[in-house]
Design a protein around this motif. Structure first.
Motif, PDB file in Angstrom:
ATOM      1  N   THR A  51      14.011  -0.355 -10.871  1.00  0.00           N
ATOM      2  CA  THR A  51      14.821   0.630 -10.155  1.00  0.00           C
ATOM      3  C   THR A  51      15.259   1.707 -11.135  1.00  0.00           C
ATOM      4  OG1 THR A  51      16.834  -0.670 -10.551  1.00  0.00           O
ATOM      5  CG2 THR A  51      15.662  -1.046  -8.477  1.00  0.00           C
ATOM      6  N   ASP A  55      14.897   9.102  -7.679  1.00  0.00           N
ATOM      7  CA  ASP A  55      13.729   8.669  -6.908  1.00  0.00           C
ATOM      8  C   ASP A  55      12.501   9.410  -7.414  1.00  0.00           C
ATOM      9  OD1 ASP A  55      12.129   7.470  -5.117  1.00  0.00           O
ATOM     10  OD2 ASP A  55      12.842   8.573  -3.356  1.00  0.00           O
ATOM     11  N   SER A  79       4.869   6.319  -2.802  1.00  0.00           N
ATOM     12  CA  SER A  79       4.283   4.967  -2.717  1.00  0.00           C
ATOM     13  C   SER A  79       2.774   4.971  -2.910  1.00  0.00           C
ATOM     14  CB  SER A  79       4.630   4.306  -1.366  1.00  0.00           C
ATOM     15  OG  SER A  79       6.031   4.244  -1.189  1.00  0.00           O
ATOM     16  N   LYS A  97       7.014  -0.227  -2.545  1.00  0.00           N
ATOM     17  CA  LYS A  97       8.164   0.623  -2.833  1.00  0.00           C
ATOM     18  C   LYS A  97       9.139   0.531  -1.677  1.00  0.00           C
ATOM     19  CE  LYS A  97       9.503   5.417  -3.815  1.00  0.00           C
ATOM     20  NZ  LYS A  97      10.477   5.494  -2.696  1.00  0.00           N
ATOM     21  N   TYR A 102      10.785  -0.170  -7.145  1.00  0.00           N
ATOM     22  CA  TYR A 102       9.325  -0.182  -7.284  1.00  0.00           C
ATOM     23  C   TYR A 102       8.925  -1.585  -7.763  1.00  0.00           C
ATOM     24  CZ  TYR A 102       9.744   4.909  -7.131  1.00  0.00           C
ATOM     25  OH  TYR A 102      10.025   6.209  -6.761  1.00  0.00           O
TER      26      TYR A 102
END
Length: 237
Positions: A51, A55, A79, A97, A102
């Protein structure tokens, strides 16, 4: 890095050679996902989760026992995975994801998959690394065989008294041996001295007897007195 892929070299070059505008610093964390034990099991899957506070895309890297880095996969923010050799799929790994999480799944963990796993994030041309996740098979130690003691019967029980008697007998036998050796060291010289004295006494007696025989060889008259020669009268002139 002998087996490093071009994608890994690109990531490292972007993070180390081109710092650029660093902007806001982000945090990257990695952990084992839904795993009670940190030691993988042979033939079973191993799930890892990464993590980050932003993002952005995440890359998974493995460092083997020799210290060589191996690029596994890059997961974009959409993704989309890119495995080694610019492949879209892999028979050894699976990715997913969920939000800013991830995940990497080693489908069938083998000896060649052992190592330390890292996830990296390239944000604003700065490369961030997570802490390493060591994934190694547990070291198997062979325990010593346990010998079971069969229950003893009434006749085969050993009491404290028996142990004391056995130890006393052992000590007594040792004392006897020591006394025997002491007696040998004392009596053997005494016996040798006595033997020498006896031999000297025998030699003295034999010599005395020989001397006495020599003295007794001279002749003596029958009556025990020696004969006197008659006196011859002198003639007068």
């Amino acid at each position: 890095m002998t087996d490093a892929s071009p994608a890994l070299l690109l990531l490292l070059s972007l993070g180390l050679c081109c710092p650029g505008a660093q902007g806001q610093r982000i945090t990257v964390t990695a952990k084992f996902y839904n795993s009670k034990s940190t030691h993988p099991q042979s033939g079973k899957s191993l799930e890892l989760e990464c993590t980050n506070s932003q993002d952005s895309g995440v890359s998974w890297i493995r460092q083997d026992k020799a210290g060589t880095l191996h690029f596994i996969v890059y997961i974009s923010a959409l993704s989309k995975p890119t495995f080694e050799g610019n492949q879209m799929t892999s028979s050894r790994y699976g990715v997913s994801k969920s939000g800013r999480s991830y995940r990497l799944t080693v489908t069938s963990f083998k000896a060649q998959d052992e190592g330390i796993y890292f996830c990296t994030v390239n944000y604003n041309q700065v490369l961030y690394f997570s802490s390493g996740l060591p994934a190694f098979f547990p070291v198997t130690t062979t325990a010593a065989p346990v010998t079971s003691v069969s229950p003893t019967t009434q006749g085969s029980r050993v009491t404290k008294r028996d142990v004391c008697l056995q130890s006393h007998e052992a000590e007594t036998s040792k004392e006897k041996k020591l006394n025997f050796f002491c007696e040998i060291f004392i009596w053997v010289p005494l016996a040798a001295a006595c033997l020498l004295l006896f031999i000297a006494l025998v030699i003295t007696i034999v010599l005395c007897q020989k001397t006495r025989r020599r003295r007794c060889r001279c002749k003596r008259p029958a009556n025990g007195k020696p004969k006197m020669k008659p006196k011859v009268p002198s003639q007068q002139i």
